[in-house]
Motif scaffolding. Sequence first.
Motif, PDB file in Angstrom:
ATOM      1  N   TYR A 414       0.491   7.770  -6.413  1.00 26.76           N
ATOM      2  CA  TYR A 414       1.380   7.743  -5.758  1.00 26.76           C
ATOM      3  C   TYR A 414       2.372   6.455  -5.716  1.00 26.76           C
ATOM      4  CZ  TYR A 414      -1.963   5.402  -2.951  1.00 26.76           C
ATOM      5  OH  TYR A 414      -2.879   4.489  -2.186  1.00 26.76           O
ATOM      6  N   VAL A 415       3.500   6.260  -5.314  1.00 25.47           N
ATOM      7  CA  VAL A 415       4.220   5.172  -5.294  1.00 25.47           C
ATOM      8  C   VAL A 415       3.889   4.446  -3.972  1.00 25.47           C
ATOM      9  CG1 VAL A 415       6.413   4.222  -5.028  1.00 25.47           C
ATOM     10  CG2 VAL A 415       5.937   6.054  -6.574  1.00 25.47           C
ATOM     11  N   PRO A 416       3.767   3.191  -3.825  1.00 25.65           N
ATOM     12  CA  PRO A 416       3.079   2.658  -2.653  1.00 25.65           C
ATOM     13  C   PRO A 416       4.341   1.821  -1.879  1.00 25.65           C
ATOM     14  CG  PRO A 416       2.599   0.972  -4.517  1.00 25.65           C
ATOM     15  CD  PRO A 416       3.110   2.528  -5.097  1.00 25.65           C
ATOM     16  N   ASN A 417       5.026   2.878  -1.384  1.00 22.04           N
ATOM     17  CA  ASN A 417       6.341   2.341  -0.837  1.00 22.04           C
ATOM     18  C   ASN A 417       6.060   1.670   0.582  1.00 22.04           C
ATOM     19  OD1 ASN A 417       8.849   2.415   0.682  1.00 22.04           O
ATOM     20  ND2 ASN A 417       9.829   3.797  -0.541  1.00 22.04           N
ATOM     21  N   PRO A 418       6.168   0.307   0.630  1.00 24.93           N
ATOM     22  CA  PRO A 418       5.800  -0.142   1.880  1.00 24.93           C
ATOM     23  C   PRO A 418       6.449   0.120   3.166  1.00 24.93           C
ATOM     24  CG  PRO A 418       7.017  -1.753   0.783  1.00 24.93           C
ATOM     25  CD  PRO A 418       6.976  -0.517  -0.185  1.00 24.93           C
ATOM     26  N   LYS A 419       7.673   0.849   2.992  1.00 23.94           N
ATOM     27  CA  LYS A 419       8.459   1.057   3.897  1.00 23.94           C
ATOM     28  C   LYS A 419       8.352   2.530   4.836  1.00 23.94           C
ATOM     29  CE  LYS A 419      12.153  -1.851   2.251  1.00 23.94           C
ATOM     30  NZ  LYS A 419      13.175  -1.144   1.279  1.00 23.94           N
ATOM     31  N   GLN A 420       8.004   3.257   4.002  1.00 19.61           N
ATOM     32  CA  GLN A 420       7.615   4.837   4.400  1.00 19.61           C
ATOM     33  C   GLN A 420       6.699   5.409   3.351  1.00 19.61           C
ATOM     34  OE1 GLN A 420      10.181   7.913   3.038  1.00 19.61           O
ATOM     35  NE2 GLN A 420      11.462   6.788   1.751  1.00 19.61           N
ATOM     36  N   ASP A 421       5.895   6.182   4.106  1.00 16.53           N
ATOM     37  CA  ASP A 421       4.947   7.188   3.466  1.00 16.53           C
ATOM     38  C   ASP A 421       5.689   8.544   3.116  1.00 16.53           C
ATOM     39  OD1 ASP A 421       3.021   8.694   2.575  1.00 16.53           O
ATOM     40  OD2 ASP A 421       1.369   8.017   3.929  1.00 16.53           O
ATOM     41  N   PRO A 422       6.187   8.658   1.987  1.00 14.78           N
ATOM     42  CA  PRO A 422       7.053   9.655   1.600  1.00 14.78           C
ATOM     43  C   PRO A 422       6.183  11.106   1.507  1.00 14.78           C
ATOM     44  CG  PRO A 422       6.802   8.389  -0.296  1.00 14.78           C
ATOM     45  CD  PRO A 422       6.225   7.787   0.837  1.00 14.78           C
ATOM     46  N   LEU A 423       4.675  10.970   1.487  1.00 16.89           N
ATOM     47  CA  LEU A 423       3.791  12.190   1.502  1.00 16.89           C
ATOM     48  C   LEU A 423       3.786  12.751   2.926  1.00 16.89           C
ATOM     49  CD1 LEU A 423       1.897  11.318  -1.902  1.00 16.89           C
ATOM     50  CD2 LEU A 423       4.197  12.462  -1.569  1.00 16.89           C
ATOM     51  N   ILE A 424       3.942  12.145   3.986  1.00 18.30           N
ATOM     52  CA  ILE A 424       3.728  12.717   4.984  1.00 18.30           C
ATOM     53  C   ILE A 424       4.739  13.901   5.459  1.00 18.30           C
ATOM     54  CG2 ILE A 424       4.375  12.210   7.719  1.00 18.30           C
ATOM     55  CD1 ILE A 424       3.408   9.397   7.177  1.00 18.30           C
ATOM     56  N   ILE A 425       4.043  14.988   6.021  1.00 20.43           N
ATOM     57  CA  ILE A 425       4.903  15.906   5.992  1.00 20.43           C
ATOM     58  C   ILE A 425       5.672  15.970   7.537  1.00 20.43           C
ATOM     59  CG2 ILE A 425       4.842  18.687   6.399  1.00 20.43           C
ATOM     60  CD1 ILE A 425       2.292  18.575   4.750  1.00 20.43           C
ATOM     61  N   THR A 426       6.730  15.096   7.307  1.00 15.88           N
ATOM     62  CA  THR A 426       7.589  14.954   8.473  1.00 15.88           C
ATOM     63  C   THR A 426       8.371  16.036   9.014  1.00 15.88           C
ATOM     64  OG1 THR A 426       8.033  12.662   7.177  1.00 15.88           O
ATOM     65  CG2 THR A 426       9.441  13.206   9.486  1.00 15.88           C
TER      66      THR A 426
END
Length: 502
Positions: A414-426
């Motif tokens: 995964y891409v460690p995006n520090p601003k959002q966790d894009p794999l969260i099921i929002t």
Amino acid sequence: MSVEMQRAVVRAMMAQKVLVTRQILEELKDVEKLDGYYRQYVVGESQSVVGVVGGGVGEKQVVTPVLSESSRVEVVWEYVDEPKKWVIQDFVSLFNERVRVLGKMLQSRGELQNLTAISRLSGRAHNDTVSVIGLVTDKQLTKNDNFMFKVEDASGGVMKVVVTKSKPELYALAKDIVLDEVVGVCGVLGDNIIFANAFVFPDIPLATELKKAPVEEFAVVLSDVHVGSLLFLEEEFKGFLSWIRGESEDEVQREQARKTKYVFVVGDLVDGVGIYPSQERELAIKDIYQQYDRAAQLLSQIPSDKIIIISPGNHDAVRLAEPQPKLPLSVCKPLWDLPNVVMVTNPAVVRIGVLKDFPGFDVLLYHGYSYDYYGDVVDSIRSSGRNISERTDLVMRFLLQKRHLAPSHASTLYVPNPKQDPLIITYVPDIFLSGHVHRVAVNKYKGVLIVVGSCFQAKTGFQEKVGHEPTPCQVPLIGLHDRQVRILNFAKQVVVPIEEKN
Ligand code: D5M
Ligand code: ZN
Ligand code: FE
């Protein structure tokens, strides 16, 4: 150089059906703006966010539809890449962000009494009932067969949590807890330890209403077509193409094909090149461009009133780290050129079937690369009595409970995006689609319809070795008006009804 870049942008915009206005042509003269346009339209980094409604948990980000007026597909959420060099701190920030977002969801549930930051627990008396929310950083089975977890919260505090065998229901939940998921724990405080009485998972709410389209319409789910593989089942795939063109001998099926408005391709459209060692020996088409050319030739035979929504998988020509960007225009131009193709990231959320008085369906697409891991490590799934390739729908239910597509660090790249966790099921979807395991599955969870496509690739040597049982050439046909899923079988050209498992 910049003239070439300008030309490439204009060509790419036209291919993507974006109106190239005089203003855009002016902007292309500006080097910085040109770079932005180039990355968005040529490289395929999606930067098309036009507005954010809200921004908090559960609220929807609104992005421009990829195919504007002519399309009835809206991209509700897709990953917006932020090209940068990742540093170790980004992983820490990503996990902090995950605790923050999922923690907020857990707090809003109001089930956790005396919720306290771990760093403040030292001020509390032993035997107090306390609750904490945090990331599971360690899980051990003690020599007495009790579970010992370590949970780290947003305050940076770490707390041990013990679950004893004497609480069988809680113990069963504890067995299924995976590393790096976010949980709420309620229990009795001991000496730097909590004796757990309850766990709370982010989970999705029970749907209050099961949406059904007011008109009879269908969506089909393709995944893992693996064009280019020696094992690609081209004749059977042509059977599907012939079906969707309404050439079936059966009148009911002709009608269903006519009313099919959406074709989802949930990853692994082609077999790719260099995906695993010595793959070239198993390829009929050894060139990645030619694989997508062939895929485009095949998909071009789908009538253009049907919208084809394509998200990538682990065999496609994008990075493996998730979220995966859209299939790149530079490699897949013939696909981008099809008038009815909408490219999205993996994962992505799209909305289909919107009518004047009907809100449509939110569809979560995720190829499913992380599923192999959870099918193996989650106790209740591993011991479900099902074969490894029959566990996908159980994994998808499990991940909806965790509100995350790949909570454990080890389950995917995964891409460690520090601003959002894009794999969260929002966004809680109406329909959750996957592929990857090459075996069809249908299930539901709290009102979410779970559907897994199969494949058009015959059983591989690898699958034979590890006991995978693929069901090639089966295509789920989702009735949007009745929420029923029929399975079209192009291996035998018969329709087999399948029962939803609960
Ligand atoms: O994966 C198809 C299925 O086979 C999926 O469940 C993963 C599994 N698979 C395939 N190759 C491997 C290797 N090398 N290790 C572990 N699991 C594997 P697909 O994405 O189509 O290759
Ligand atoms: Zn596959
Ligand atoms: Fe796959």
